[in-house]
Scaffold this motif. Structure first.
Motif, PDB file in Angstrom:
ATOM      1  N   TYR A  16      16.654   2.574  -2.822  1.00  0.00           N
ATOM      2  CA  TYR A  16      16.315   3.890  -2.280  1.00  0.00           C
ATOM      3  C   TYR A  16      15.442   3.732  -1.037  1.00  0.00           C
ATOM      4  CZ  TYR A  16      17.869   6.249  -6.596  1.00  0.00           C
ATOM      5  OH  TYR A  16      18.611   6.733  -7.640  1.00  0.00           O
ATOM      6  N   ALA A  17      14.497   2.780  -1.082  1.00  0.00           N
ATOM      7  CA  ALA A  17      13.584   2.559   0.044  1.00  0.00           C
ATOM      8  C   ALA A  17      14.345   2.082   1.282  1.00  0.00           C
ATOM      9  CB  ALA A  17      12.512   1.545  -0.351  1.00  0.00           C
ATOM     10  N   ILE A  18      15.371   1.256   1.077  1.00  0.00           N
ATOM     11  CA  ILE A  18      16.198   0.797   2.194  1.00  0.00           C
ATOM     12  C   ILE A  18      16.893   1.978   2.868  1.00  0.00           C
ATOM     13  CG2 ILE A  18      18.282  -0.510   2.779  1.00  0.00           C
ATOM     14  CD1 ILE A  18      17.442  -2.558   0.662  1.00  0.00           C
ATOM     15  N   CYS A  19      17.463   2.852   2.049  1.00  0.00           N
ATOM     16  CA  CYS A  19      18.137   4.047   2.581  1.00  0.00           C
ATOM     17  C   CYS A  19      17.162   4.954   3.305  1.00  0.00           C
ATOM     18  CB  CYS A  19      18.828   4.804   1.449  1.00  0.00           C
ATOM     19  SG  CYS A  19      20.173   3.902   0.644  1.00  0.00           S
ATOM     20  N   GLU A  20      15.959   5.091   2.746  1.00  0.00           N
ATOM     21  CA  GLU A  20      14.951   5.950   3.363  1.00  0.00           C
ATOM     22  C   GLU A  20      14.474   5.368   4.691  1.00  0.00           C
ATOM     23  OE1 GLU A  20      12.188   9.269   3.473  1.00  0.00           O
ATOM     24  OE2 GLU A  20      14.178   8.845   2.660  1.00  0.00           O
ATOM     25  N   GLU A  21      14.353   4.054   4.760  1.00  0.00           N
ATOM     26  CA  GLU A  21      13.933   3.405   6.001  1.00  0.00           C
ATOM     27  C   GLU A  21      14.953   3.665   7.112  1.00  0.00           C
ATOM     28  OE1 GLU A  21      11.935  -0.829   7.160  1.00  0.00           O
ATOM     29  OE2 GLU A  21      13.735  -0.940   5.913  1.00  0.00           O
ATOM     30  N   GLY A  65       0.806  -1.218   0.000  1.00  0.00           N
ATOM     31  CA  GLY A  65       0.000   0.000   0.000  1.00  0.00           C
ATOM     32  C   GLY A  65       0.834   1.260   0.000  1.00  0.00           C
ATOM     33  N   ASP A  66       2.148   1.124  -0.135  1.00  0.00           N
ATOM     34  CA  ASP A  66       3.046   2.273  -0.075  1.00  0.00           C
ATOM     35  C   ASP A  66       3.664   2.572  -1.437  1.00  0.00           C
ATOM     36  OD1 ASP A  66       2.615   2.466   2.658  1.00  0.00           O
ATOM     37  OD2 ASP A  66       4.242   1.057   3.104  1.00  0.00           O
ATOM     38  N   GLN A  67       4.158   3.788  -1.558  1.00  0.00           N
ATOM     39  CA  GLN A  67       4.862   4.187  -2.775  1.00  0.00           C
ATOM     40  C   GLN A  67       6.346   4.329  -2.469  1.00  0.00           C
ATOM     41  OE1 GLN A  67       4.278   8.203  -4.664  1.00  0.00           O
ATOM     42  NE2 GLN A  67       3.493   6.978  -6.352  1.00  0.00           N
ATOM     43  N   LEU A  68       7.187   3.703  -3.277  1.00  0.00           N
ATOM     44  CA  LEU A  68       8.623   3.788  -3.091  1.00  0.00           C
ATOM     45  C   LEU A  68       9.153   5.107  -3.646  1.00  0.00           C
ATOM     46  CD1 LEU A  68       9.854   0.195  -4.050  1.00  0.00           C
ATOM     47  CD2 LEU A  68       8.961   1.037  -1.885  1.00  0.00           C
ATOM     48  N   PRO A  69      10.373   5.496  -3.271  1.00  0.00           N
ATOM     49  CA  PRO A  69      10.976   6.682  -3.884  1.00  0.00           C
ATOM     50  C   PRO A  69      11.039   6.531  -5.402  1.00  0.00           C
ATOM     51  CG  PRO A  69      12.246   5.996  -1.963  1.00  0.00           C
ATOM     52  CD  PRO A  69      11.233   4.914  -2.213  1.00  0.00           C
ATOM     53  N   ARG A 111      12.028   1.713  19.720  1.00  0.00           N
ATOM     54  CA  ARG A 111      11.952   0.248  19.702  1.00  0.00           C
ATOM     55  C   ARG A 111      12.867  -0.315  18.619  1.00  0.00           C
ATOM     56  NH1 ARG A 111       7.408  -2.506  21.399  1.00  0.00           N
ATOM     57  NH2 ARG A 111       7.457  -3.775  19.511  1.00  0.00           N
ATOM     58  N   TRP A 112      13.093  -1.621  18.694  1.00  0.00           N
ATOM     59  CA  TRP A 112      13.692  -2.352  17.592  1.00  0.00           C
ATOM     60  C   TRP A 112      12.559  -2.755  16.668  1.00  0.00           C
ATOM     61  CZ3 TRP A 112      18.757  -2.596  16.614  1.00  0.00           C
ATOM     62  CH2 TRP A 112      19.636  -2.296  17.661  1.00  0.00           C
ATOM     63  N   GLU A 113      12.655  -2.343  15.407  1.00  0.00           N
ATOM     64  CA  GLU A 113      11.577  -2.582  14.454  1.00  0.00           C
ATOM     65  C   GLU A 113      12.018  -3.573  13.377  1.00  0.00           C
ATOM     66  OE1 GLU A 113       8.643  -1.485  14.825  1.00  0.00           O
ATOM     67  OE2 GLU A 113       8.770   0.302  16.106  1.00  0.00           O
ATOM     68  N   ARG A 114      11.104  -4.452  13.016  1.00  0.00           N
ATOM     69  CA  ARG A 114      11.376  -5.385  11.926  1.00  0.00           C
ATOM     70  C   ARG A 114      11.493  -4.606  10.611  1.00  0.00           C
ATOM     71  NH1 ARG A 114      10.323 -11.028  11.342  1.00  0.00           N
ATOM     72  NH2 ARG A 114       9.313 -10.985  13.390  1.00  0.00           N
ATOM     73  N   LEU A 115      12.439  -4.990   9.773  1.00  0.00           N
ATOM     74  CA  LEU A 115      12.658  -4.277   8.510  1.00  0.00           C
ATOM     75  C   LEU A 115      11.521  -4.528   7.538  1.00  0.00           C
ATOM     76  CD1 LEU A 115      16.449  -5.015   7.931  1.00  0.00           C
ATOM     77  CD2 LEU A 115      15.428  -2.890   8.746  1.00  0.00           C
ATOM     78  N   ARG A 116      11.173  -3.494   6.815  1.00  0.00           N
ATOM     79  CA  ARG A 116      10.168  -3.634   5.759  1.00  0.00           C
ATOM     80  C   ARG A 116      10.833  -4.001   4.433  1.00  0.00           C
ATOM     81  NH1 ARG A 116       5.206  -3.054   4.154  1.00  0.00           N
ATOM     82  NH2 ARG A 116       4.589  -1.895   2.307  1.00  0.00           N
ATOM     83  N   PHE A 117      12.052  -3.537   4.239  1.00  0.00           N
ATOM     84  CA  PHE A 117      12.743  -3.777   2.968  1.00  0.00           C
ATOM     85  C   PHE A 117      14.058  -4.515   3.214  1.00  0.00           C
ATOM     86  CE2 PHE A 117      10.407   0.244   2.699  1.00  0.00           C
ATOM     87  CZ  PHE A 117       9.502  -0.062   1.691  1.00  0.00           C
ATOM     88  N   ASN A 118      14.074  -5.803   2.912  1.00  0.00           N
ATOM     89  CA  ASN A 118      15.295  -6.595   2.999  1.00  0.00           C
ATOM     90  C   ASN A 118      15.101  -7.837   2.143  1.00  0.00           C
ATOM     91  OD1 ASN A 118      17.638  -7.931   3.545  1.00  0.00           O
ATOM     92  ND2 ASN A 118      17.398  -7.980   5.755  1.00  0.00           N
ATOM     93  N   LYS A 134      16.422   7.182  12.127  1.00  0.00           N
ATOM     94  CA  LYS A 134      17.322   8.052  12.888  1.00  0.00           C
ATOM     95  C   LYS A 134      16.644   9.331  13.359  1.00  0.00           C
ATOM     96  CE  LYS A 134      21.450   6.549  10.350  1.00  0.00           C
ATOM     97  NZ  LYS A 134      22.561   6.989   9.458  1.00  0.00           N
ATOM     98  N   ARG A 135      15.457   9.603  12.835  1.00  0.00           N
ATOM     99  CA  ARG A 135      14.767  10.847  13.170  1.00  0.00           C
ATOM    100  C   ARG A 135      14.117  10.772  14.540  1.00  0.00           C
ATOM    101  NH1 ARG A 135      10.881  12.905   8.457  1.00  0.00           N
ATOM    102  NH2 ARG A 135      10.312  14.184  10.245  1.00  0.00           N
ATOM    103  N   ILE A 136      14.158  11.890  15.252  1.00  0.00           N
ATOM    104  CA  ILE A 136      13.486  11.957  16.541  1.00  0.00           C
ATOM    105  C   ILE A 136      12.006  12.274  16.359  1.00  0.00           C
ATOM    106  CG2 ILE A 136      13.923  14.428  16.933  1.00  0.00           C
ATOM    107  CD1 ILE A 136      14.414  13.708  19.892  1.00  0.00           C
TER     108      ILE A 136
END
Length: 221
Positions: free
Chosen positions: A114-119, A81-85, A200-207, A124-126
């Protein structure tokens, strides 16, 4: 009486450019395949084409291609349901569907990277992404610790609704984490990322590696 230049000299290619600019201004685009349906993107007409693609992790999706010009092509990808870069191609491209779909499939891997880098960047954002927020009841990592680990990867063991990092260290890149995951050969471990805004530790969406290996293991069993 009005005076006009009787003769005007254009440099090579200048006349074509002027005519094309005039066509764009009036909503007419000649530099498109005649076989495609025209869809209006105000204020100009652009040609587009949709096709199915396969991502590196084996997930199927859709590419929406838009031809902006002879050397300006945009590929937009839907992943779930998401759009990649976006991915771009700034060179000549055949106007037939076969050429477009072949490049769309090639660019799908680029958009996935690109999506991996964006994830990792968002982890890292607060501040949370727009429309989302962390749940205080699910906070897992202390704030002081987050400053050191946010955006890093770790091999984690699922426990209830949490992912607990194993004592194998942290990794700055997904490639390092994937290598460690392969070396351990433990299918119960997953690669997770420390997310600063969810704490939290989050499961990766892109791997791609982990998902493909997990599917292969499931099918083999």
């Amino acid at each position: 009486m009005a005076r006009f230049l009787r003769y005007t000299t254009f440099q090579p290619g200048e006349l074509e450019g002027e005519l094309k600019a005039l066509a764009l201004k009036n909503g007419v685009v000649a530099d498109v395949p005649n076989a495609w349906d025209v869809r209006r993107h105000n204020p100009l007409h652009h040609r587009w084409h949709d096709c199915a693609i396969l991502y590196p992790d084996g997930t199927s999706g859709t590419c929406h291609y838009t031809r902006q010009g002879p050397k300006w092509h945009i590929f937009r990808y839907q992943y779930g349901g998401d759009q990649l870069p976006y991915a771009y191609h700034m060179d000549e491209l055949g106007r037939d569907a076969t050429s477009i779909e072949a490049l769309a499939q090639e660019k799908a891997a680029v958009a996935f990277e690109y999506a991996i880098c964006e994830e990792q960047r968002l982890a890292k954002r607060i501040q949370p992404p727009q429309g989302r927020k962390g749940d205080p009841a699910k906070y897992q990592i202390p704030i002081k610790r987050l400053k050191l680990v946010a955006g890093k990867y770790a091999l984690c063991a699922p426990l209830a609704d949490k992912l607990l990092p194993a004592a194998f260290g942290l990794y700055d890149t997904m490639e390092q984490a994937n290598t460690a995951w392969q070396e351990r050969g433990n299918p119960t471990l997953v690669i997770a990322i420390a997310c600063r805004w969810t704490r939290r530790w989050e499961r990766l969406r892109f791997n791609a590696l982990e998902k493909v290996a997990t599917v292969a293991s499931t099918n083999a069993g």
